[in-house]
Design a protein around this motif. Structure first.
Motif, short mmCIF file in Angstrom:
data_model
loop_
_atom_site.label_atom_id
_atom_site.label_comp_id
_atom_site.label_asym_id
_atom_site.label_seq_id
_atom_site.Cartn_x
_atom_site.Cartn_y
_atom_site.Cartn_z
N ALA A 54 -3.72 6.78 11.30
CA ALA A 54 -4.20 5.88 10.23
C ALA A 54 -4.36 4.47 10.78
CB ALA A 54 -3.21 5.88 9.07
N ALA A 55 -4.88 3.59 9.93
CA ALA A 55 -5.08 2.19 10.31
C ALA A 55 -4.53 1.27 9.22
CB ALA A 55 -6.59 1.92 10.48
N GLY A 56 -4.11 0.08 9.63
CA GLY A 56 -3.72 -0.97 8.68
C GLY A 56 -2.63 -0.52 7.72
N THR A 57 -2.88 -0.79 6.44
CA THR A 57 -1.90 -0.45 5.41
C THR A 57 -1.61 1.05 5.38
OG1 THR A 57 -2.33 -2.36 4.03
CG2 THR A 57 -1.67 -0.36 2.88
N SER A 58 -2.62 1.87 5.61
CA SER A 58 -2.40 3.33 5.60
C SER A 58 -1.48 3.73 6.74
CB SER A 58 -3.75 4.06 5.70
OG SER A 58 -4.54 3.75 4.58
N TYR A 59 -1.56 3.02 7.85
CA TYR A 59 -0.63 3.27 8.98
C TYR A 59 0.80 2.95 8.52
CZ TYR A 59 1.82 2.29 13.38
OH TYR A 59 2.74 2.25 14.39
N PHE A 100 -4.43 12.70 8.46
CA PHE A 100 -5.16 11.43 8.40
C PHE A 100 -4.87 10.79 7.06
CE2 PHE A 100 -7.05 13.90 11.65
CZ PHE A 100 -7.39 12.99 12.61
N ILE A 101 -4.44 9.53 7.09
CA ILE A 101 -4.20 8.82 5.83
C ILE A 101 -5.24 7.72 5.74
CG2 ILE A 101 -2.54 7.56 4.41
CD1 ILE A 101 -0.30 8.71 6.08
N SER A 102 -6.03 7.74 4.67
CA SER A 102 -7.08 6.73 4.55
C SER A 102 -7.45 6.55 3.08
CB SER A 102 -8.31 7.17 5.34
OG SER A 102 -9.38 6.27 5.14
N GLN A 103 -7.31 5.35 2.59
CA GLN A 103 -7.72 5.06 1.21
C GLN A 103 -9.18 5.45 1.03
OE1 GLN A 103 -9.56 3.59 -1.98
NE2 GLN A 103 -9.99 2.37 -0.18
N SER A 104 -10.04 4.87 1.87
CA SER A 104 -11.49 5.04 1.70
C SER A 104 -11.98 6.40 2.19
CB SER A 104 -12.22 3.95 2.48
OG SER A 104 -11.93 4.08 3.87
N GLY A 105 -11.30 6.95 3.18
CA GLY A 105 -11.78 8.18 3.82
C GLY A 105 -12.98 7.93 4.71
N GLU A 106 -13.26 6.67 5.02
CA GLU A 106 -14.45 6.34 5.81
C GLU A 106 -14.14 5.54 7.07
OE1 GLU A 106 -17.19 7.72 5.11
OE2 GLU A 106 -16.83 8.34 3.03
N ALA A 152 -10.18 -4.54 -4.62
CA ALA A 152 -9.71 -5.66 -3.79
C ALA A 152 -9.60 -5.20 -2.34
CB ALA A 152 -8.36 -6.14 -4.30
N VAL A 153 -9.96 -6.08 -1.42
CA VAL A 153 -9.87 -5.71 0.00
C VAL A 153 -8.42 -5.40 0.37
CG1 VAL A 153 -10.06 -6.66 2.34
CG2 VAL A 153 -11.99 -6.84 0.77
N ALA A 154 -7.49 -6.18 -0.15
CA ALA A 154 -6.08 -5.93 0.14
C ALA A 154 -5.62 -4.67 -0.59
CB ALA A 154 -5.24 -7.12 -0.29
N SER A 155 -5.15 -3.72 0.16
CA SER A 155 -4.73 -2.45 -0.44
C SER A 155 -3.36 -2.59 -1.10
CB SER A 155 -4.70 -1.39 0.66
OG SER A 155 -4.42 -0.14 0.11
N THR A 156 -3.25 -2.15 -2.33
CA THR A 156 -1.96 -2.20 -3.03
C THR A 156 -1.62 -0.82 -3.61
OG1 THR A 156 -3.10 -3.01 -5.02
CG2 THR A 156 -2.05 -4.67 -3.58
N ALA A 161 0.50 4.85 -3.66
CA ALA A 161 0.10 6.23 -3.97
C ALA A 161 0.24 7.12 -2.73
CB ALA A 161 -1.34 6.25 -4.47
N GLN A 162 -0.14 6.59 -1.58
CA GLN A 162 -0.03 7.39 -0.34
C GLN A 162 1.42 7.77 -0.09
OE1 GLN A 162 -1.74 4.49 2.30
NE2 GLN A 162 -3.84 5.25 2.05
N MET A 163 2.33 6.82 -0.30
CA MET A 163 3.75 7.12 -0.05
C MET A 163 4.28 8.14 -1.06
SD MET A 163 5.32 3.53 1.28
CE MET A 163 4.86 2.54 -0.11
N LEU A 237 1.25 -8.03 6.62
CA LEU A 237 -0.20 -7.77 6.64
C LEU A 237 -0.84 -8.29 5.36
CD1 LEU A 237 -2.79 -6.55 7.80
CD2 LEU A 237 -2.09 -4.33 6.93
N LYS A 238 -0.17 -8.00 4.22
CA LYS A 238 -0.72 -8.45 2.94
C LYS A 238 -0.85 -9.96 2.92
CE LYS A 238 -1.85 -5.77 1.62
NZ LYS A 238 -2.13 -4.37 1.76
N LEU A 239 0.24 -10.63 3.33
CA LEU A 239 0.24 -12.09 3.27
C LEU A 239 -0.82 -12.67 4.19
CD1 LEU A 239 1.63 -14.57 2.04
CD2 LEU A 239 3.17 -14.60 4.02
O1 M6R Z 1 -9.50 3.03 3.99
P1 M6R Z 1 -8.37 3.04 4.96
O2 M6R Z 1 -7.05 3.30 4.34
O3 M6R Z 1 -8.61 3.97 6.13
O4 M6R Z 1 -8.34 1.57 5.56
C1 M6R Z 1 -7.47 1.23 6.59
C2 M6R Z 1 -7.35 -0.26 6.71
O5 M6R Z 1 -8.57 -0.84 7.04
C3 M6R Z 1 -6.82 -0.91 5.42
O6 M6R Z 1 -5.61 -0.33 5.02
C4 M6R Z 1 -6.61 -2.41 5.60
O7 M6R Z 1 -5.56 -2.63 6.51
C5 M6R Z 1 -6.32 -3.06 4.23
N1 M6R Z 1 -7.33 -4.04 3.93
C6 M6R Z 1 -5.01 -3.76 4.17
O8 M6R Z 1 -4.77 -4.31 2.92
#
Ligand code: M6R
Length: 357
Positions: A54-59, A100-106, A152-156, A161-163, A237-239
């Motif tokens: 995963a990446a970012g918040t999903s990681y 694979f953990i991904s909010q967007s799946g993209e 919102a770009v910042a994932s909350t 939900a993933q956890m 990361l959020k901050l």
């Molecule tokens: O859609 P994804 O979960 O794969 O995205 C991964 C990251 O780009 C995403 O979590 C990013 O770190 C967030 N903007 C953080 O808030």
């Protein structure tokens, strides 16, 4: 739509109790028991090692997921940053399963890994908020996080939900292996939802904390031990992404190995203290930084709190504290960004889904 909310981020933070309850109702059967799709159950059971990508918040959710799966289902898990996996590829076990953990799946970095491991003949499960997405279509199995659209770009809400879904997966895998575990995810997640609700009612206190600790600072550190360390990474990361304050998360014991040199008079250090077995040691780390002039802000949990703590979250199961302790961090980041005049929902240089490598 935002409705009466000034920003999508605030609306999405407030939606988290509903999302957790939604997940419970989607994943429980008529007997109030967790029962995942049989194919997913088998794949988890058969795998000798799980690789979370995963990446970012999903990681960050993946890091917590590793602990849940290892503690409950006793299966070894590795967590990898998608963009690095193919360059620093670990030796794989004989029968791996990729998650694979991904909010967007993209996310392109994650997709790069997925395409590669599928070519090698390995099986993949995607945990996503968008079931028809690329990562979902190209994997063998999908678990839906049911968080609703996250704008919102910042994932909350996607992170919490993933956890929650990872906790359910861990319990299902434990059961598939015949382990008798003393952890009822439906009951524990319901408590989590109620606790988040209580926290969402404390916005004024959290706004004040953001003002007191973050309105003029250039940098901020987050420290924690055990699961709290991972939540600190997410808080940082959020901050940084929405307020542009340079923020870093560290394991409590690690600051003294270098980073403590950056502590100056007034540097905010947000410390998480929700884990009983490390409560004394994280408080020891807080004393170390305070002695060098830091301005500590301790966020603890009922039952473990001290009179000087800045904020106390309600008590929940020790495995699920990340889903609750991240809420004050999300709100503090939100208000810090707001006070500093930042574009909360659309921070500079960032896109909601990162479809380039
Ligand atoms: O859609 P994804 O979960 O794969 O995205 C991964 C990251 O780009 C995403 O979590 C990013 O770190 C967030 N903007 C953080 O808030």
């Amino acid at each position: 739509e935002k409705g009466t909310y000034p920003h999508f981020m605030l609306k999405e933070i407030d939606e988290q109790p509903v999302v957790i309850r939604n997940i419970i109702s989607k994943y429980k059967d008529s007997d109030d028991k967790i029962q995942l799709d049989g194919n997913i159950r088998e794949a988890m059971k058969e795998a000798d090692r799980i690789y979370i990508i995963a990446a970012g918040t999903s990681y960050h959710a993946g890091l917590v997921g590793k602990q849940l799966i290892e503690r409950l289902a006793k299966k070894p898990v590795e967590v990898h940053i998608a963009s690095e996996f193919l360059y620093n590829m670990p030796l794989l076990s004989e029968n791996p399963l990729f998650i694979f953990i991904s909010q967007s799946g993209e996310t392109a970095d994650s997709r790069g890994v997925l395409v590669n491991v599928r070519k090698l003949g390995y099986r993949a499960l995607t945990i996503t908020n968008v079931p028809g997405s690329t990562l979902s279509r190209e994997a063998n199995y999908t678990l839906h996080t049911y968080a609703g659209p996250e704008i919102a770009v910042a994932s909350t809400k996607a992170y919490t939900a993933q956890m929650a879904v990872l906790a359910i997966l861990a319990v299902d895998t434990a059961k598939a292996q015949g382990y008798d575990i003393d952890f009822d995810p439906i009951y524990e997640l319901s408590l989590v939802a109620t606790s988040i609700e209580a926290l969402c009612d404390q916005k004024e206190t959290l706004e004040k904390l953001a003002r007191d600790f973050l309105s003029t600072t250039r940098n901020c550190f987050f420290i924690g031990r055990g699961l709290d360390f991972y939540v600190g990474l997410e808080g940082a990361l959020k901050l940084k992404e929405i307020s542009y304050i340079q923020a870093e998360g560290f394991a409590g014991g690690e600051l003294k190995h270098g980073t403590i040199a950056l502590i100056e008079e007034g540097t905010p250090v947000i410390a998480l203290a929700t884990q009983e077995h490390v409560n004394l040691s994280i408080r020891g780390n807080v004393k170390e930084v305070a002695a060098r002039g830091a301005n500590p802000c301790i966020i603890s949990m009922e039952g473990l709190e001290d009179v000087d703590d800045a904020f106390v979250i309600p008590s929940v199961h020790e495995y699920l504290t990340p889903i609750v302790s991240v809420i004050p961090l999300q709100l503090i980041s939100y208000y810090a960004a707001l006070h500093r005049g930042c574009d909360v929902d659309k921070p500079r240089n960032l896109a909601k889904s990162v479809t380039v490598e």
